[in-house]
Scaffold this motif. Structure first.
Motif, PDB file in Angstrom:
ATOM      1  N   LEU A 138       0.836  -1.204   0.000  1.00 35.00           N
ATOM      2  CA  LEU A 138       0.000   0.000   0.000  1.00 35.00           C
ATOM      3  C   LEU A 138       0.871   1.254   0.000  1.00 35.00           C
ATOM      4  O   LEU A 138       0.570   2.231  -0.693  1.00 35.00           O
ATOM      5  N   PHE A 139       1.931   1.230   0.784  1.00 30.64           N
ATOM      6  CA  PHE A 139       2.822   2.397   0.774  1.00 30.64           C
ATOM      7  C   PHE A 139       3.429   2.599  -0.607  1.00 30.64           C
ATOM      8  O   PHE A 139       3.532   3.737  -1.085  1.00 30.64           O
ATOM      9  N   GLU A 140       3.846   1.512  -1.252  1.00 30.52           N
ATOM     10  CA  GLU A 140       4.423   1.631  -2.596  1.00 30.52           C
ATOM     11  C   GLU A 140       3.434   2.287  -3.556  1.00 30.52           C
ATOM     12  O   GLU A 140       3.810   3.157  -4.360  1.00 30.52           O
ATOM     13  N   LYS A 141       2.179   1.889  -3.496  1.00 27.39           N
ATOM     14  CA  LYS A 141       1.169   2.453  -4.389  1.00 27.39           C
ATOM     15  C   LYS A 141       0.901   3.921  -4.058  1.00 27.39           C
ATOM     16  O   LYS A 141       0.770   4.769  -4.955  1.00 27.39           O
ATOM     17  N   ILE A 142       0.844   4.224  -2.768  1.00 25.70           N
ATOM     18  CA  ILE A 142       0.602   5.616  -2.356  1.00 25.70           C
ATOM     19  C   ILE A 142       1.778   6.499  -2.765  1.00 25.70           C
ATOM     20  O   ILE A 142       1.600   7.598  -3.321  1.00 25.70           O
ATOM     21  N   ALA A 143       2.991   6.042  -2.505  1.00 21.74           N
ATOM     22  CA  ALA A 143       4.179   6.827  -2.847  1.00 21.74           C
ATOM     23  C   ALA A 143       4.275   7.048  -4.352  1.00 21.74           C
ATOM     24  O   ALA A 143       4.639   8.141  -4.819  1.00 21.74           O
ATOM     25  N   SER A 144       3.939   6.026  -5.138  1.00 24.76           N
ATOM     26  CA  SER A 144       3.983   6.159  -6.596  1.00 24.76           C
ATOM     27  C   SER A 144       2.959   7.180  -7.075  1.00 24.76           C
ATOM     28  O   SER A 144       3.251   8.004  -7.958  1.00 24.76           O
ATOM     29  N   PHE A 145       1.773   7.139  -6.491  1.00 21.76           N
ATOM     30  CA  PHE A 145       0.723   8.083  -6.894  1.00 21.76           C
ATOM     31  C   PHE A 145       1.147   9.521  -6.597  1.00 21.76           C
ATOM     32  O   PHE A 145       0.944  10.426  -7.424  1.00 21.76           O
ATOM     33  N   PHE A 146       1.753   9.742  -5.434  1.00 19.65           N
ATOM     34  CA  PHE A 146       2.103  11.109  -5.039  1.00 19.65           C
ATOM     35  C   PHE A 146       3.444  11.565  -5.608  1.00 19.65           C
ATOM     36  O   PHE A 146       3.809  12.739  -5.460  1.00 19.65           O
ATOM     37  N   ALA A 147       4.175  10.662  -6.251  1.00 18.64           N
ATOM     38  CA  ALA A 147       5.475  11.039  -6.812  1.00 18.64           C
ATOM     39  C   ALA A 147       5.345  12.170  -7.823  1.00 18.64           C
ATOM     40  O   ALA A 147       6.217  13.038  -7.927  1.00 18.64           O
ATOM     41  N   SER A 148       4.245  12.167  -8.584  1.00 19.68           N
ATOM     42  CA  SER A 148       4.022  13.224  -9.582  1.00 19.68           C
ATOM     43  C   SER A 148       3.207  14.387  -9.006  1.00 19.68           C
ATOM     44  O   SER A 148       2.811  15.299  -9.744  1.00 19.68           O
ATOM     45  N   ARG A 149       2.970  14.341  -7.708  1.00 24.85           N
ATOM     46  CA  ARG A 149       2.179  15.389  -7.052  1.00 24.85           C
ATOM     47  C   ARG A 149       2.944  16.028  -5.904  1.00 24.85           C
ATOM     48  O   ARG A 149       2.368  16.429  -4.902  1.00 24.85           O
ATOM     49  N   GLY A 150       4.259  16.075  -6.059  1.00 26.68           N
ATOM     50  CA  GLY A 150       5.094  16.746  -5.071  1.00 26.68           C
ATOM     51  C   GLY A 150       5.582  15.861  -3.948  1.00 26.68           C
ATOM     52  O   GLY A 150       6.207  16.351  -3.000  1.00 26.68           O
ATOM     53  N   GLY A 151       5.300  14.573  -4.026  1.00 25.07           N
ATOM     54  CA  GLY A 151       5.760  13.661  -2.982  1.00 25.07           C
ATOM     55  C   GLY A 151       4.828  13.619  -1.787  1.00 25.07           C
ATOM     56  O   GLY A 151       3.817  14.326  -1.729  1.00 25.07           O
ATOM     57  N   LEU A 152       5.175  12.803  -0.802  1.00 25.29           N
ATOM     58  CA  LEU A 152       4.315  12.590   0.369  1.00 25.29           C
ATOM     59  C   LEU A 152       4.541  13.605   1.485  1.00 25.29           C
ATOM     60  O   LEU A 152       3.693  13.718   2.380  1.00 25.29           O
TER      61      LEU A 152
ATOM     62  N   LEU B  29     -11.680  14.172   0.010  1.00 22.29           N
ATOM     63  CA  LEU B  29     -10.269  13.957  -0.264  1.00 22.29           C
ATOM     64  C   LEU B  29      -9.725  14.957  -1.278  1.00 22.29           C
ATOM     65  O   LEU B  29     -10.272  15.098  -2.381  1.00 22.29           O
ATOM     66  N   THR B  30      -8.636  15.611  -0.939  1.00 21.50           N
ATOM     67  CA  THR B  30      -8.051  16.625  -1.813  1.00 21.50           C
ATOM     68  C   THR B  30      -7.587  16.021  -3.140  1.00 21.50           C
ATOM     69  O   THR B  30      -7.837  16.572  -4.217  1.00 21.50           O
ATOM     70  N   GLU B  31      -6.901  14.895  -3.072  1.00 19.44           N
ATOM     71  CA  GLU B  31      -6.387  14.262  -4.280  1.00 19.44           C
ATOM     72  C   GLU B  31      -7.304  13.150  -4.806  1.00 19.44           C
ATOM     73  O   GLU B  31      -6.984  12.495  -5.800  1.00 19.44           O
ATOM     74  N   LYS B  32      -8.388  12.912  -4.115  1.00 19.62           N
ATOM     75  CA  LYS B  32      -9.435  11.984  -4.567  1.00 19.62           C
ATOM     76  C   LYS B  32      -8.885  10.598  -4.938  1.00 19.62           C
ATOM     77  O   LYS B  32      -9.209  10.037  -5.995  1.00 19.62           O
ATOM     78  N   ALA B  33      -8.066  10.040  -4.045  1.00 18.94           N
ATOM     79  CA  ALA B  33      -7.468   8.726  -4.303  1.00 18.94           C
ATOM     80  C   ALA B  33      -7.802   7.762  -3.177  1.00 18.94           C
ATOM     81  O   ALA B  33      -7.700   8.111  -2.000  1.00 18.94           O
ATOM     82  N   VAL B  34      -8.183   6.541  -3.539  1.00 19.86           N
ATOM     83  CA  VAL B  34      -8.493   5.486  -2.572  1.00 19.86           C
ATOM     84  C   VAL B  34      -7.604   4.284  -2.859  1.00 19.86           C
ATOM     85  O   VAL B  34      -7.543   3.800  -3.988  1.00 19.86           O
ATOM     86  N   PHE B  35      -6.935   3.788  -1.824  1.00 19.61           N
ATOM     87  CA  PHE B  35      -6.057   2.633  -1.922  1.00 19.61           C
ATOM     88  C   PHE B  35      -6.683   1.510  -1.097  1.00 19.61           C
ATOM     89  O   PHE B  35      -6.703   1.576   0.127  1.00 19.61           O
ATOM     90  N   ASP B  36      -7.207   0.534  -1.800  1.00 18.62           N
ATOM     91  CA  ASP B  36      -8.010  -0.529  -1.181  1.00 18.62           C
ATOM     92  C   ASP B  36      -7.122  -1.746  -0.908  1.00 18.62           C
ATOM     93  O   ASP B  36      -6.826  -2.535  -1.810  1.00 18.62           O
ATOM     94  N   GLY B  37      -6.721  -1.921   0.349  1.00 20.95           N
ATOM     95  CA  GLY B  37      -5.830  -3.016   0.715  1.00 20.95           C
ATOM     96  C   GLY B  37      -6.509  -4.349   0.897  1.00 20.95           C
ATOM     97  O   GLY B  37      -5.847  -5.348   1.191  1.00 20.95           O
ATOM     98  N   ARG B  38      -7.843  -4.399   0.714  1.00 20.64           N
ATOM     99  CA  ARG B  38      -8.569  -5.663   0.888  1.00 20.64           C
ATOM    100  C   ARG B  38      -9.493  -5.977  -0.286  1.00 20.64           C
ATOM    101  O   ARG B  38     -10.316  -6.889  -0.199  1.00 20.64           O
ATOM    102  N   ASN B  39      -9.380  -5.213  -1.374  1.00 21.63           N
ATOM    103  CA  ASN B  39     -10.202  -5.444  -2.567  1.00 21.63           C
ATOM    104  C   ASN B  39     -11.685  -5.494  -2.246  1.00 21.63           C
ATOM    105  O   ASN B  39     -12.428  -6.342  -2.744  1.00 21.63           O
ATOM    106  N   LEU B  40     -12.133  -4.529  -1.430  1.00 13.22           N
ATOM    107  CA  LEU B  40     -13.544  -4.492  -1.045  1.00 13.22           C
ATOM    108  C   LEU B  40     -14.439  -3.870  -2.107  1.00 13.22           C
ATOM    109  O   LEU B  40     -15.621  -4.196  -2.183  1.00 13.22           O
ATOM    110  N   TYR B  41     -13.885  -2.985  -2.911  1.00 10.40           N
ATOM    111  CA  TYR B  41     -14.719  -2.139  -3.745  1.00 10.40           C
ATOM    112  C   TYR B  41     -14.633  -2.505  -5.225  1.00 10.40           C
ATOM    113  O   TYR B  41     -13.681  -3.124  -5.683  1.00 10.40           O
ATOM    114  N   ALA B  42     -15.652  -2.081  -5.964  1.00 10.78           N
ATOM    115  CA  ALA B  42     -15.690  -2.248  -7.416  1.00 10.78           C
ATOM    116  C   ALA B  42     -15.178  -0.964  -8.068  1.00 10.78           C
ATOM    117  O   ALA B  42     -15.628   0.135  -7.736  1.00 10.78           O
ATOM    118  N   ARG B  43     -14.249  -1.123  -8.967  1.00  8.96           N
ATOM    119  CA  ARG B  43     -13.620   0.036  -9.599  1.00  8.96           C
ATOM    120  C   ARG B  43     -14.644   0.993 -10.213  1.00  8.96           C
ATOM    121  O   ARG B  43     -14.531   2.219 -10.079  1.00  8.96           O
TER     122      ARG B  43
END
Length: 446
Positions: free
Chosen positions: A303-317, A413-427
């Motif tokens: 989850l951290f890898e996905k979050i960090a990758s998403f924010f890499a183009s948005r100024g970092g975490l 959410l400011t950046e409107k991003a959801v990271f689902d660590g349990r695959n609960l939701y439908a895309r």
């Protein structure tokens, strides 16, 4: 029957309470006098659904009592259940210091024919060790006339479902070479075997290994699916389709095939490492289980890898705020030991982010585990955690998180991003609300 349970932690308190519900006269013994005093008032040191009401009722009717005195607990019992902790030592092995102390305490006070039942998760050969310790204590008291048997009776309780698991077990494993002790164990568990005989009688060493093997097998399935989820995501496959495809094979079955953010808790991590360590001491390379532990540690970073990758183009975490739903390692418990949420929070803080966290049960234990920090705000509701957050990470699959208001999440959410660590939701549902959505192994990539 007159029963004493040594240890009033998770296993001991559940076992003692359930045994008293079955009609036995039970004393729970623990050297922590403050804990004992609270238990006498039905104030529990752990959270487990239904346990508090059962403790209160059994205390009220007098079938469940608590003491901090060995002489009282041992003198009371014909059967002594040992349910003390076996934490992980620095080398990965099980620390048996509490087991040794319990055996010595029993041996110093044993005065009549008794059965010593080991409920704790212990390495192969522990029952033999306990027998030797008790024999030594009896010899030092010149009481070699006192007959006793040591039985291995591992627990198979799932946190959040422990009472049901105790009262309706799949199987009851009894490890003993003493026929008279086995017959008494049959009498204890007879109320739980009315439909069919659930007792599996074997040697103590086989029973001890059965417990480790069970947890190791389940952990292996989880890590195997998590490793496949990374492959599926990289290859453009969908791990959920794969899960269904293999789960319908009767040789495999459907359980423990869900990809996620890794396993945690007090059992799987510790027991896998203990079995690896025990193998090493016997000259056996437990390479599969060593890999299971390695894969799980890697999965806790996903989850951290996905979050960090998403924010890499948005100024970092640095300076960002991440909302986290779920802190316990699984739903319906307050246990955060080795929880994926803690691994995620530690990485987020190290990257300069702040966290707003919510868990319906485990906030107090998470606060203790994380220590004092101004960078984590603990919230009283799921939506409060979203206030001022840039993104949301779902870590624990509580029921209340299953059908949230996605429009409300998007508005918060400011950046409107959801990271689902349990695959609960439908895309489709999240994208319809204008949210960026990232899951585990379903082919989206980051």
């Amino acid at each position: 029957m007159r029963i004493t349970v040594l240890g009033s932690g998770y296993v001991g308190l559940v076992a003692g309470t359930c045994l008293s519900v079955l009609g036995n006269d039970v004393i729970c013994l623990d050297l922590d006098e403050l804990k004992i005093e609270k238990l006498r008032q039905a104030v529990l040191p752990i959270y487990e659904p239904g346990l508090d009401s059962n403790v209160a009722e059994m205390v009220k009717v007098g079938r469940l009592r608590f003491t901090s005195k060995y002489e009282e607990g041992v003198a009371h019992a014909d059967i002594i259940f040992v349910a003390v902790g076996t934490p992980q030592a620095k080398n990965g092995a099980a620390d048996l210091s509490f087991i040794r102390a319990a055996a010595a305490g029993v041996g110093r006070h044993l005065v009549k024919k008794s059965i010593i039942v080991i409920k704790s998760t212990v390495p192969v050969g522990t029952a033999h060790m306990v027998k030797e310790i008790v024999e030594g204590e009896l010899a030092s008291r010149q009481r070699t006339d006192v007959q006793f048997a040591v039985v291995s009776n591992p627990e198979f309780l799932r946190e959040g479902n422990a009472i049901q698991d105790f009262m309706r077990p799949d199987r009851i494993v009894i490890g003993s070479d003493d026929a008279w002790a086995v017959e008494i164990m049959r009498r204890i568990y007879a109320p739980l075997s009315r439909n069919h005989d659930k007792l599996l009688v074997m040697s103590p060493r086989s029973a001890e290994l059965t417990k480790y093997a069970s947890n190791a097998m389940l952990a292996t399935r989880i890590s195997f699916m998590n490793e496949l989820s990374r492959f599926a995501e990289a290859a453009g496959g969908n791990i959920e389709d794969v899960r269904r495809g293999i789960g319908e094979d009767s040789r495999i079955g459907r359980h423990f095939l869900y990809a996620g953010a890794g396993y945690g808790g007090s059992c799987f991590p510790k027991d896998v490492r203990a079995l690896v360590s025990a193998g090493r001491s016997l000259g056996i390379d437990m390479s599969i289980l060593a890999a299971v532990d390695t894969v799980n540690n890697q999965q806790k970073t996903i989850l951290f890898e996905k979050i960090a990758s998403f924010f890499a183009s948005r100024g970092g975490l640095k300076g960002k705020t991440i909302a986290i739903w779920g802190l316990a390692f699984k739903p319906d418990t307050d246990d955060v030991r080795e929880a994926p949420s803690l691994a995620l929070i530690e990485r987020l803080l190290s990257a300069g982010a702040q966290v707003r966290a919510y868990d319906p049960i485990a906030v107090h234990t998470a606060k203790t585990a994380l220590g004092s920090t101004d960078l984590v705000t603990f919230c009283s509701s799921a939506y409060e955690a979203l206030a001022g957050a840039d993104a949301l990470a779902l870590v624990t699959e509580y029921r209340e998180f299953r059908t949230p208001d996605f429009d409300r999440i998007a508005a918060s959410l400011t950046e409107k991003a959801v990271f689902d660590g349990r695959n609960l939701y439908a895309r489709a549902d999240l994208e319809a609300a204008g949210l960026h959505y990232f899951d585990i192994g379903r082919g989206n990539g980051v």
